[in-house]
Design a protein around this motif. Sequence first.
Motif, PDB file in Angstrom:
ATOM      1  N   LEU A  72      -6.828   1.132  -7.785  1.00 26.89           N
ATOM      2  CA  LEU A  72      -7.168   0.004  -6.924  1.00 26.89           C
ATOM      3  C   LEU A  72      -6.284  -0.029  -5.684  1.00 26.89           C
ATOM      4  O   LEU A  72      -5.149   0.445  -5.701  1.00 26.89           O
ATOM      5  N   ASN A  73      -6.871  -0.606  -4.614  1.00 29.41           N
ATOM      6  CA  ASN A  73      -6.156  -0.796  -3.357  1.00 29.41           C
ATOM      7  C   ASN A  73      -5.562   0.526  -2.851  1.00 29.41           C
ATOM      8  O   ASN A  73      -4.384   0.614  -2.484  1.00 29.41           O
ATOM      9  N   VAL A  74      -6.413   1.548  -2.838  1.00 29.21           N
ATOM     10  CA  VAL A  74      -6.008   2.859  -2.308  1.00 29.21           C
ATOM     11  C   VAL A  74      -6.126   2.798  -0.785  1.00 29.21           C
ATOM     12  O   VAL A  74      -7.178   2.441  -0.248  1.00 29.21           O
ATOM     13  N   VAL A  75      -5.049   3.158  -0.089  1.00 26.04           N
ATOM     14  CA  VAL A  75      -5.013   3.035   1.370  1.00 26.04           C
ATOM     15  C   VAL A  75      -4.615   4.385   1.972  1.00 26.04           C
ATOM     16  O   VAL A  75      -3.602   4.980   1.588  1.00 26.04           O
ATOM     17  N   GLY A  76      -5.424   4.873   2.908  1.00 28.21           N
ATOM     18  CA  GLY A  76      -5.080   6.095   3.621  1.00 28.21           C
ATOM     19  C   GLY A  76      -5.766   7.331   3.060  1.00 28.21           C
ATOM     20  O   GLY A  76      -6.142   7.402   1.893  1.00 28.21           O
ATOM     21  N   GLU A  77      -5.923   8.334   3.974  1.00 30.72           N
ATOM     22  CA  GLU A  77      -6.675   9.536   3.608  1.00 30.72           C
ATOM     23  C   GLU A  77      -5.993  10.333   2.489  1.00 30.72           C
ATOM     24  O   GLU A  77      -6.632  10.792   1.542  1.00 30.72           O
ATOM     25  N   ARG A  78      -4.694  10.520   2.627  1.00 31.78           N
ATOM     26  CA  ARG A  78      -3.980  11.321   1.629  1.00 31.78           C
ATOM     27  C   ARG A  78      -4.059  10.663   0.254  1.00 31.78           C
ATOM     28  O   ARG A  78      -4.284  11.332  -0.748  1.00 31.78           O
ATOM     29  N   ALA A  79      -3.865   9.346   0.209  1.00 35.04           N
ATOM     30  CA  ALA A  79      -3.914   8.628  -1.071  1.00 35.04           C
ATOM     31  C   ALA A  79      -5.315   8.689  -1.665  1.00 35.04           C
ATOM     32  O   ALA A  79      -5.483   8.783  -2.893  1.00 35.04           O
ATOM     33  N   LEU A  80      -6.324   8.656  -0.811  1.00 33.89           N
ATOM     34  CA  LEU A  80      -7.698   8.720  -1.300  1.00 33.89           C
ATOM     35  C   LEU A  80      -7.982  10.066  -1.957  1.00 33.89           C
ATOM     36  O   LEU A  80      -8.527  10.130  -3.065  1.00 33.89           O
ATOM     37  N   ARG A 119      -2.120  -8.286  -7.972  1.00 30.66           N
ATOM     38  CA  ARG A 119      -2.586  -8.482  -6.598  1.00 30.66           C
ATOM     39  C   ARG A 119      -2.401  -7.180  -5.816  1.00 30.66           C
ATOM     40  O   ARG A 119      -1.547  -6.356  -6.156  1.00 30.66           O
ATOM     41  N   PRO A 120      -3.211  -7.007  -4.756  1.00 30.21           N
ATOM     42  CA  PRO A 120      -3.008  -5.822  -3.903  1.00 30.21           C
ATOM     43  C   PRO A 120      -1.623  -5.844  -3.265  1.00 30.21           C
ATOM     44  O   PRO A 120      -1.132  -6.897  -2.835  1.00 30.21           O
ATOM     45  N   ALA A 121      -0.989  -4.680  -3.211  1.00 31.26           N
ATOM     46  CA  ALA A 121       0.331  -4.572  -2.583  1.00 31.26           C
ATOM     47  C   ALA A 121       0.166  -4.142  -1.129  1.00 31.26           C
ATOM     48  O   ALA A 121      -0.742  -3.372  -0.805  1.00 31.26           O
ATOM     49  N   PRO A 122       1.010  -4.635  -0.241  1.00 32.66           N
ATOM     50  CA  PRO A 122       0.955  -4.181   1.154  1.00 32.66           C
ATOM     51  C   PRO A 122       1.151  -2.662   1.215  1.00 32.66           C
ATOM     52  O   PRO A 122       2.053  -2.125   0.585  1.00 32.66           O
ATOM     53  N   GLY A 123       0.292  -1.995   1.937  1.00 31.15           N
ATOM     54  CA  GLY A 123       0.419  -0.550   2.081  1.00 31.15           C
ATOM     55  C   GLY A 123      -0.229   0.247   0.970  1.00 31.15           C
ATOM     56  O   GLY A 123      -0.211   1.487   0.984  1.00 31.15           O
ATOM     57  N   GLY A 124      -0.832  -0.419  -0.031  1.00 29.07           N
ATOM     58  CA  GLY A 124      -1.531   0.299  -1.089  1.00 29.07           C
ATOM     59  C   GLY A 124      -0.951   0.043  -2.459  1.00 29.07           C
ATOM     60  O   GLY A 124       0.204  -0.330  -2.626  1.00 29.07           O
ATOM     61  N   GLY A 125      -1.790   0.254  -3.471  1.00 33.68           N
ATOM     62  CA  GLY A 125      -1.376   0.016  -4.844  1.00 33.68           C
ATOM     63  C   GLY A 125      -1.442  -1.454  -5.205  1.00 33.68           C
ATOM     64  O   GLY A 125      -1.949  -2.289  -4.440  1.00 33.68           O
ATOM     65  N   VAL A 126      -0.915  -1.813  -6.353  1.00 37.42           N
ATOM     66  CA  VAL A 126      -0.984  -3.193  -6.817  1.00 37.42           C
ATOM     67  C   VAL A 126       0.386  -3.660  -7.286  1.00 37.42           C
ATOM     68  O   VAL A 126       1.267  -2.862  -7.613  1.00 37.42           O
ATOM     69  N   LEU A 127       0.547  -4.969  -7.305  1.00 35.57           N
ATOM     70  CA  LEU A 127       1.758  -5.608  -7.798  1.00 35.57           C
ATOM     71  C   LEU A 127       1.412  -6.462  -9.008  1.00 35.57           C
ATOM     72  O   LEU A 127       0.387  -7.145  -9.019  1.00 35.57           O
ATOM     73  N   LYS A 128       2.287  -6.443 -10.009  1.00 36.91           N
ATOM     74  CA  LYS A 128       2.132  -7.312 -11.171  1.00 36.91           C
ATOM     75  C   LYS A 128       3.143  -8.445 -11.049  1.00 36.91           C
ATOM     76  O   LYS A 128       4.347  -8.215 -11.056  1.00 36.91           O
ATOM     77  N   GLU A 129       2.615  -9.660 -10.927  1.00 33.77           N
ATOM     78  CA  GLU A 129       3.481 -10.824 -10.761  1.00 33.77           C
ATOM     79  C   GLU A 129       3.445 -11.675 -12.034  1.00 33.77           C
ATOM     80  O   GLU A 129       2.406 -11.798 -12.676  1.00 33.77           O
TER      81      GLU A 129
END
Length: 863
Positions: A141-149, A265-275
């Motif tokens: 989830l919340n994959v951002v950017g070509e390389r990460a994709l 929740r989505p993390a800034p810059g990609g990925g997720v955060l567990k709160e």
Amino acid sequence: MTFVTALKDLDRHSLAVAGGKGANLGEAIRAGFPVPDGFVVTTDAYALVAADPRVSAVLAETLSEIQAGMPGELTGEQPAGADPGARVRAAFEVAEVPEKIRRAILDAYAALGAGPVAVRSSATAEDLPGAAFAGQQDTYLNVVGERALIDAVRRCWASLWTARAIAYRARRGIGAGIETGIGADGEVGGVRIAVVVQAMAEAELAGVMFTANPVTGARDQIIVEASGGLGEAVVSGLVTPDHYVLDGHGRIVEHTPGRREVVIRPAPGGGVLKETPAAGAVGAAESLPERALARLAALGRAVEAHFGRPQDIEWAYAAGAVTLLQARPLTALPPPPLRLGRLRRKLGSILLEYVPVRPYPIDMSTWVPYGPAGLMAEVTRHFGLRGAFEGFLPEVDGVVERLVPPAPRPSLAMLATPYKLVRLARRHDPARWTADPRFAAFMASMARLQERDVAAMDWPELVRLPRQALRSLAPIAAFRIDYLPRTGLSLLRLALVLRLLGRGGLLAELITGARTRTADANRALEALAAMVRQDRRLGAALEEGALTFEHNDAFRTAFAAFLTEYGHRETTSPILVTPPTWGEAPEVVLGAIKVLAGRPPEPAGTADQPDQPDQVDQADQAERALRSLLEHRLLRGRPRRAQRVRRWVEQARAGLAFREDSHFYFTKPLPVLRRALLEMGARLRDAGVLAASEEVFHLRLEELETIGDPARASAADRARLRELVRRRAQRRAELEGVPLIDPRAVFPVQDAGDALVAGTPAGGGRAGGPVRVIREPAEFGTLAGGEVLVCPYTNPSWTPLFQRAAAVVVDTGGPASHAAIVAREYGIPAVMGTAVGTSVLRTGQMVTVDGSTGRVTASEITS
């Protein structure tokens, strides 16, 4: 080859290129449902990367190693720490993605806006009616950017090779995991993988929705589970979500608030955060409003109607709008709840004991219509009652879906039933049924059947044998029709006499004195157990699970003689041919001997504790009851009256013995029928049609009868049979955890008050001890003397356990069921029809069982 396709260009027929998830999402977009835009990296892209020599070499090497030396991995039962696909996954995760694939993915990503995306695996075997594959492949989830994709796509390809996915495929019979072969394009046993890429949906709250109740099977209920943030917290089980039960219009029927242990929740810059929310931070504002629930319900009903069956839906909610993230068929759904009247519940209680496990197609075409159920259908038809034991196991595509207690209906022939009953009762005495010439003819036919050597038969002769075995049962139906009338009338007469004399409570004890073949088997088992008690080495061998006893010739000879005489008895069900017989499963018999050989413990000290069962002589008990009856003031000193009552008791006993013994002989053809079917299965296996001889159970007898010699079958015919078996096996695997019927429909759960469980009282006083839950015959040997036996059902195979159990508690059955009758014979308390005993009570728990009130309570005794 097409490497990328827009979701909007796909539909439900795009499975081969887009996988189950991609095909379903494409179909949902075309139907106008609110699905985030996206595209699919097709199976062609996966195949091209898998064909790279650096990847394909690892695939081939892994397959070779598994086939050569790790049989556990072939079935998905890996030893601890084993991971057959680890090197394959590693190869995919670092694989060079060809430029033409890379470019196609990145162009589609740019067209989507190049923002955050969700990247989900979509195998060609998942999100289908027979296999959800929930959680078996990976999602990012919340994959951002070509390389990460690109990296996420590679990891999704690799997830086809996780240990859990391999095991799931093997268990579902889908390509059977790795072992069926890997094509040059990386196809695994017919399975490929695509990757779905979608724009990330905003989510204030998210979760799952089932358009039918997955626990009860109710189709008029919708279940919604929700929590704050992304739905991954709900799907992965990280939170206790808000739980809503809605009616068909979206109105709340039941609501259980969740605990929101984690918010993803989505993390800034990609990925997720567990709160982890602060205590008390979750308020009503973060719960779904009623209008959102109504929209969800409307969406669920629309999706269900479009796809034609109940759906498992993932959704997100933000700014008043609902978004559909995923839709797949709701698998392992119980049948809709039944509302049964008193008569259908009574029939259901009988049938639940008959059918404790799901029948196979071979059962439905052999022993179900010809065995005890078919026999009773013939008997009831003869006396004018139709539909009493017919049509109660409806099939869908060759697989039994559920058990539906029938609704019997009288015919005009019932007007003549009283005359038939009286005429037959006068002519046929159950005490003399084995002197009937038809019985001698039946036993002679059984002897001829048992001499048949199935291995020496050619295919046409072998395929005729099952019908011959089934036709041999015809005399038993005639016996039941002729001899049951006096049985029933004798029991009714005795019950009325006892009631008039004020001695109704003596009925159960009076009729236990008849000698039956089941009682003979129990005495033979006790004799074997006595031999074990006298030989410590035998006892040690039993504890170790030995099946041969070379050091004790006498025991070995006696045990072999026992199996010769009684080995045709069923282990699980009297109306199914697929479970093994005693002779085929000697470990079941040895488990019973082990139970009998164990020394009973000291009395636990519970009030009204009866004598230990092995100390109760049933014949003496019956005789004492008869003497007590004859001391009645209306019988004492009146020898003619007393003699008449004694004769009535003996006739009732003879009737019960006939009922029990006719069943004993009824099962004589079972071993022959099983040998014939398994021999056919072995030949189909040797011809490459089946993977194992037992897979023949997925075929119907008439289908086997139309097969020519499998050794000469055409490739097309072999493929057709393989596919038929595969489909039925897959459907059975999906239904594995689904009961044939909710026991609570047959045995409504009673108000237990302060009791742990409650059911129908079946007599025997009160007794206490530790619980021992036993679910199948293979567990017989675990019962210790003085324990409370808790089980889902019983049949004659369970009888020896009653000689050591302090009490018995059964999910099914009533006061007239096998378990209740035998429990009363052994003088132990019995509670029947609890529906939930095996799920509520646990092994080792100290309880008191009251067979007079039907209650099981926590015991004050501590272990």
